[in-house]
Design an enzyme around this catalytic site. Structure first.
Site, PDB file in Angstrom:
ATOM      1  N   LYS A  83       0.859  -1.190   0.000  1.00  0.00           N
ATOM      2  CA  LYS A  83       0.000   0.000   0.000  1.00  0.00           C
ATOM      3  C   LYS A  83       0.894   1.238   0.000  1.00  0.00           C
ATOM      4  O   LYS A  83       1.823   1.344   0.817  1.00  0.00           O
ATOM      5  CB  LYS A  83      -0.844  -0.028   1.274  1.00  0.00           C
ATOM      6  CG  LYS A  83      -2.290   0.373   1.111  1.00  0.00           C
ATOM      7  CD  LYS A  83      -3.038   0.047   2.399  1.00  0.00           C
ATOM      8  CE  LYS A  83      -4.354   0.781   2.470  1.00  0.00           C
ATOM      9  NZ  LYS A  83      -5.015   0.594   3.763  1.00  0.00           N
TER      10      LYS A  83
HETATM   11  O1  G3P Z   1      -7.719   1.480   5.912  1.00  0.00           O
HETATM   12  C1  G3P Z   1      -8.106   2.588   5.211  1.00  0.00           C
HETATM   13  C2  G3P Z   1      -9.474   3.118   5.601  1.00  0.00           C
HETATM   14  O2  G3P Z   1     -10.426   2.123   5.470  1.00  0.00           O
HETATM   15  C3  G3P Z   1      -9.519   3.870   6.904  1.00  0.00           C
HETATM   16  O3  G3P Z   1     -10.810   4.125   7.343  1.00  0.00           O
HETATM   17  O4  G3P Z   1     -12.333   4.718   9.181  1.00  0.00           O
HETATM   18  O5  G3P Z   1      -9.937   5.408   9.327  1.00  0.00           O
HETATM   19  O6  G3P Z   1     -11.473   6.507   7.706  1.00  0.00           O
HETATM   20  P1  G3P Z   1     -11.148   5.263   8.438  1.00  0.00           P
END
Ligand code: G3P
Length: 216
Positions: A83
């Site tokens: 990533k």
């Molecule tokens: O892992 C990337 C993403 O899904 C993060 O989500 O909830 O931290 O905005 P969030």
């Protein structure tokens, strides 16, 4: 649509993978930092549990170091997807890693032009952050639709991985918008199958069955 689980918690991954409904895992530095385990050990352990793509994020900010970290992570297991952030350095690293046949997930995508560049850089996945856009008053799901449109126009094979998912409606809308993958936090995954009417209906069936004395 494939379902990935968005967590670095090994207990959760074991439990949810056991449902047979999980196709892969995504992690990020914040999720990994909460586990108190060496990062490479963590990724290795996730790969031992899950037979599917496991996203592991680089933490360098310059392309050369991202590439070195990406090569190291990719060498851990054939299912590791490296990533990288959607910066110009991340796109350079994506291009270089893709040339080496290393799968790359370009993350922190907040606009369709960014997604176009990620596809041109050879990304295996693009991760638009739906929830974080909604949090700021934008329409996160429109981004998924725009990327689907652009990728279809040019037959890019980069897969759209809807990320930053907050609730089941996001999952439904991502599926309707044609996302290839949705990465879902454990809590939201459980909300997908739970319904109060299912519980009420099942209780009523079981009560009637009990009273009848019937057996299978
Ligand atoms: O892992 C990337 C993403 O899904 C993060 O989500 O909830 O931290 O905005 P969030």
């Amino acid at each position: 649509m494939q379902i990935f689980i968005d967590t670095a918690d090994l207990g959760e991954i074991r439990q949810l993978y056991d449902t047979g409904l999980i196709d892969g895992v995504t992690t990020n530095p914040s999720l990994a930092a909460s586990q108190g385990v060496q990062f490479v050990d963590l990724i290795q352990q996730i790969c031992n549990i899950v037979d599917g793509p496991v996203s592991a994020e680089v933490t360098a900010l310059e392309a050369a170091e991202m590439i070195a970290q990406g090569q190291k992570l990719a060498a851990l297991h054939e299912n590791v997807v490296v990533k990288v952030p959607l910066t110009v350095e991340g796109l350079k690293a994506c291009h270089a890693l893709a040339e080496e046949d290393i799968a790359v997930n370009v993350t922190l995508c907040f606009s369709a032009p960014q997604a176009l560049l990620a596809a041109k850089a050879g990304a295996r996945y693009i991760s638009p952050f739906v929830g974080r856009l909604d949090d700021q008053g934008w329409d996160g799901m429109q981004l998924i639709r725009d990327i689907r449109h652009i990728y279809s126009n040019y037959l890019f094979d980069t897969e759209i991985l809807a990320a930053s998912i907050r609730h089941p409606q996001h999952v439904l809308d991502a599926a309707k918008a044609g996302a290839d993958v949705c990465t879902i936090p454990p809590k939201v995954f459980r909300q997908l199958y739970h319904h109060s009417l299912t519980d009420i209906g099942l209780k009523s069936f079981m009560d009637d069955w009990q009273k009848s004395g019937l057996t299978i």
